[in-house]
Write an enzyme that holds these catalytic residues in place. Structure first.
Site, short mmCIF file in Angstrom:
data_model
loop_
_atom_site.label_atom_id
_atom_site.label_comp_id
_atom_site.label_asym_id
_atom_site.label_seq_id
_atom_site.Cartn_x
_atom_site.Cartn_y
_atom_site.Cartn_z
N SER A 131 0.86 -1.18 0.00
CA SER A 131 0.00 0.00 0.00
C SER A 131 0.90 1.22 0.00
O SER A 131 2.05 1.18 0.45
CB SER A 131 -0.88 0.01 1.25
OG SER A 131 -1.51 1.27 1.44
N TYR A 144 -1.50 0.44 10.72
CA TYR A 144 -1.48 0.00 9.32
C TYR A 144 -0.20 0.45 8.64
O TYR A 144 0.42 -0.31 7.88
CB TYR A 144 -2.71 0.55 8.60
CG TYR A 144 -2.91 0.01 7.21
CD1 TYR A 144 -3.02 -1.37 6.98
CD2 TYR A 144 -3.01 0.86 6.11
CE1 TYR A 144 -3.22 -1.87 5.70
CE2 TYR A 144 -3.22 0.36 4.83
CZ TYR A 144 -3.31 -1.00 4.62
OH TYR A 144 -3.51 -1.49 3.36
#
Length: 245
Positions: A131, A144
């Site tokens: 990501s 995250y």
């Protein structure tokens, strides 16, 4: 004999779209995830896909899955996800542990188990679905960000350690992707909060967009390695810079 591609987290979103796309590219696809009912439905719909139960957070599950494979030419480590948007000071350690176990240790378990097969194939491809959160940090993304930064680092190390082996190591790092579950899981099932993430954004990426990028990387000639492909919607210049109408 067709080449075999394994896709983890294939029961929804980017994983499901990637399984469909690689099957369309002629691969024998093993769609692996925990939710077997969804996988069975997918396999019934798409020739070339077979379902396999896999929990990447369980070493026993990964070992059983690996033992069931005759070969592995392509591995797409897609299983992962985000939980919560609390600041670090208010973080739930259990949430961070779940994100790390799924995104990082899950990728490690599956990679270790299937790497010998990738090498034996003579032209193995390992895709790590990370990501942009693994490249640039942002407020509320602590857990995250930490997990995806670790996954990005693991990808870079693998490329160094496997230099000279017949395996390509590819990182695909998407930005804003509108899927059915990512934001919903992050907001713990709050539909309204999840919808606000994409509100007013003209054309966020879809799972099919990311699957298309993955398929392009995988199908390059054997001597071509796409080290890192960052893919965002046109409306997103950075994590903090999103055009909305």
């Amino acid at each position: 004999m067709n080449r075999t591609a394994v896709v983890t987290g294939a029961s929804s979103g980017i994983g499901e779209a990637t399984a469909r796309r690689l099957a369309a590219e002629g691969f024998d696809v093993v769609a692996a995830a925990r939710r077997r009912d969804r996988l069975d439905k997918l396999a019934a719909e798409v020739p070339g896909i077979r379902a396999a139960t896999l929990d990447v957070t369980s070493q026993e599950s990964v070992d059983e899955f690996a033992a069931s494979l005759d070969r592995c030419d392509v591995l797409v480590n897609n299983a992962g996800g985000a939980i919560g948007l609390e600041p670090v000071a208010g973080a739930d350690v259990a949430d961070w542990q779940r994100m790390y176990d799924t995104n990082v240790l899950g990728s490690l378990r599956v990679t270790k188990a299937l790497l010998p097969g990738l090498i034996r194939s003579g032209d193995g491809v390992l895709v790590m679905l990370t990501s942009v959160a693994g490249l640039v940090s942002y407020e509320g993304g602590g857990g995250y960000n930490a997990a995806k930064h670790a996954q990005t680092s693991m990808t870079e190390v693998l490329r160094l350690e496997l230099c000279g082996e017949p395996v390509r190591i590819i990182e695909v790092a998407p930005g804003m992707v509108h899927t059915e579950e990512f934001a919903l899981n992050r907001f713990r099932g709050d539909d309204t909060a999840a919808a606000r993430v994409y509100q007013g954004v003209p054309g966020p990426l879809t799972a099919d967009d990311v699957a298309d990028a993955i398929a392009w990387c995988v199908t390059r000639p054997a001597h071509v390695n796409v080290d890192r492909l960052v893919i965002r919607p046109r409306a997103q210049a950075a994590q903090h810079k999103v055009h909305r109408i």
